[in-house]
Design a protein around this motif. Structure first.
Motif, PDB file in Angstrom:
ATOM      1  N   PHE A  22       0.806  -1.217   0.000  1.00 14.91           N
ATOM      2  CA  PHE A  22       0.000   0.000   0.000  1.00 14.91           C
ATOM      3  C   PHE A  22       0.842   1.271   0.000  1.00 14.91           C
ATOM      4  O   PHE A  22       0.302   2.375  -0.030  1.00 14.91           O
ATOM      5  N   ALA A  23       2.152   1.160   0.016  1.00 18.01           N
ATOM      6  CA  ALA A  23       3.045   2.317   0.179  1.00 18.01           C
ATOM      7  C   ALA A  23       2.872   3.393  -0.892  1.00 18.01           C
ATOM      8  O   ALA A  23       3.067   4.574  -0.615  1.00 18.01           O
ATOM      9  N   GLN A  28      -4.639   4.123   0.691  1.00 20.46           N
ATOM     10  CA  GLN A  28      -4.547   2.746   1.181  1.00 20.46           C
ATOM     11  C   GLN A  28      -3.745   2.660   2.475  1.00 20.46           C
ATOM     12  O   GLN A  28      -4.078   1.883   3.365  1.00 20.46           O
ATOM     13  N   THR A  29      -2.694   3.456   2.570  1.00 16.87           N
ATOM     14  CA  THR A  29      -1.897   3.486   3.799  1.00 16.87           C
ATOM     15  C   THR A  29      -2.751   3.970   4.968  1.00 16.87           C
ATOM     16  O   THR A  29      -2.675   3.413   6.067  1.00 16.87           O
ATOM     17  N   ALA A  30      -3.574   4.974   4.729  1.00 16.06           N
ATOM     18  CA  ALA A  30      -4.461   5.487   5.776  1.00 16.06           C
ATOM     19  C   ALA A  30      -5.469   4.424   6.206  1.00 16.06           C
ATOM     20  O   ALA A  30      -5.783   4.305   7.402  1.00 16.06           O
ATOM     21  N   VAL A  31      -5.974   3.657   5.260  1.00 16.63           N
ATOM     22  CA  VAL A  31      -6.911   2.564   5.579  1.00 16.63           C
ATOM     23  C   VAL A  31      -6.218   1.543   6.477  1.00 16.63           C
ATOM     24  O   VAL A  31      -6.787   1.106   7.481  1.00 16.63           O
ATOM     25  N   GLN A  44     -13.417   0.276  10.011  1.00 16.87           N
ATOM     26  CA  GLN A  44     -12.049   0.412   9.528  1.00 16.87           C
ATOM     27  C   GLN A  44     -11.476  -0.935   9.107  1.00 16.87           C
ATOM     28  O   GLN A  44     -10.789  -1.037   8.088  1.00 16.87           O
ATOM     29  N   VAL A  45     -11.758  -1.965   9.871  1.00 16.24           N
ATOM     30  CA  VAL A  45     -11.264  -3.301   9.539  1.00 16.24           C
ATOM     31  C   VAL A  45     -11.995  -3.832   8.304  1.00 16.24           C
ATOM     32  O   VAL A  45     -11.385  -4.456   7.434  1.00 16.24           O
ATOM     33  N   ARG A  46     -13.282  -3.561   8.213  1.00 15.86           N
ATOM     34  CA  ARG A  46     -14.019  -3.980   7.014  1.00 15.86           C
ATOM     35  C   ARG A  46     -13.497  -3.262   5.775  1.00 15.86           C
ATOM     36  O   ARG A  46     -13.374  -3.857   4.702  1.00 15.86           O
ATOM     37  N   GLN A  47     -13.152  -1.985   5.910  1.00 17.99           N
ATOM     38  CA  GLN A  47     -12.587  -1.238   4.781  1.00 17.99           C
ATOM     39  C   GLN A  47     -11.226  -1.813   4.383  1.00 17.99           C
ATOM     40  O   GLN A  47     -10.921  -1.935   3.197  1.00 17.99           O
ATOM     41  N   LEU A  48     -10.415  -2.195   5.360  1.00 14.91           N
ATOM     42  CA  LEU A  48      -9.126  -2.830   5.058  1.00 14.91           C
ATOM     43  C   LEU A  48      -9.349  -4.155   4.341  1.00 14.91           C
ATOM     44  O   LEU A  48      -8.647  -4.466   3.379  1.00 14.91           O
ATOM     45  N   ALA A  49     -10.320  -4.923   4.790  1.00 16.82           N
ATOM     46  CA  ALA A  49     -10.613  -6.206   4.139  1.00 16.82           C
ATOM     47  C   ALA A  49     -10.976  -5.993   2.674  1.00 16.82           C
ATOM     48  O   ALA A  49     -10.525  -6.741   1.797  1.00 16.82           O
TER      49      ALA A  49
END
Length: 69
Positions: A22-23, A28-31, A44-49
């Motif tokens: 995600f760098a 994406q890094t913020a997620v 937040q975890v669902r958004q990362l998933a």
């Protein structure tokens, strides 16, 4: 007490893998960063998933690496 140490090491490796992937994207890094401090059933975890699912679909090699980490 070996198990907690191994769990932390595995989680760190997984975090580093995703962070590197995600760098190039500040979004994406913020997620990722938001999910680190969030509860397991949080938005937040669902958004990362969702972000990880998209990354796996667009980069199957990353998906394979993610599953083996």
């Amino acid at each position: 007490m070996v198990e907690p140490v191994l769990t932390v090491m595995a989680a760190t490796g997984l975090y580093d893998l995703v962070r590197k992937k995600f760098a190039k994207s500040a979004e994406q890094t913020a997620v990722l960063e938001a999910a680190v401090c969030a509860g397991t059933d949080s938005p937040q975890v669902r958004q990362l998933a969702q972000a990880l699912q998209h990354a796996e679909l667009t980069d199957p090699a990353f998906g394979a690496q993610l599953r083996t980490e």
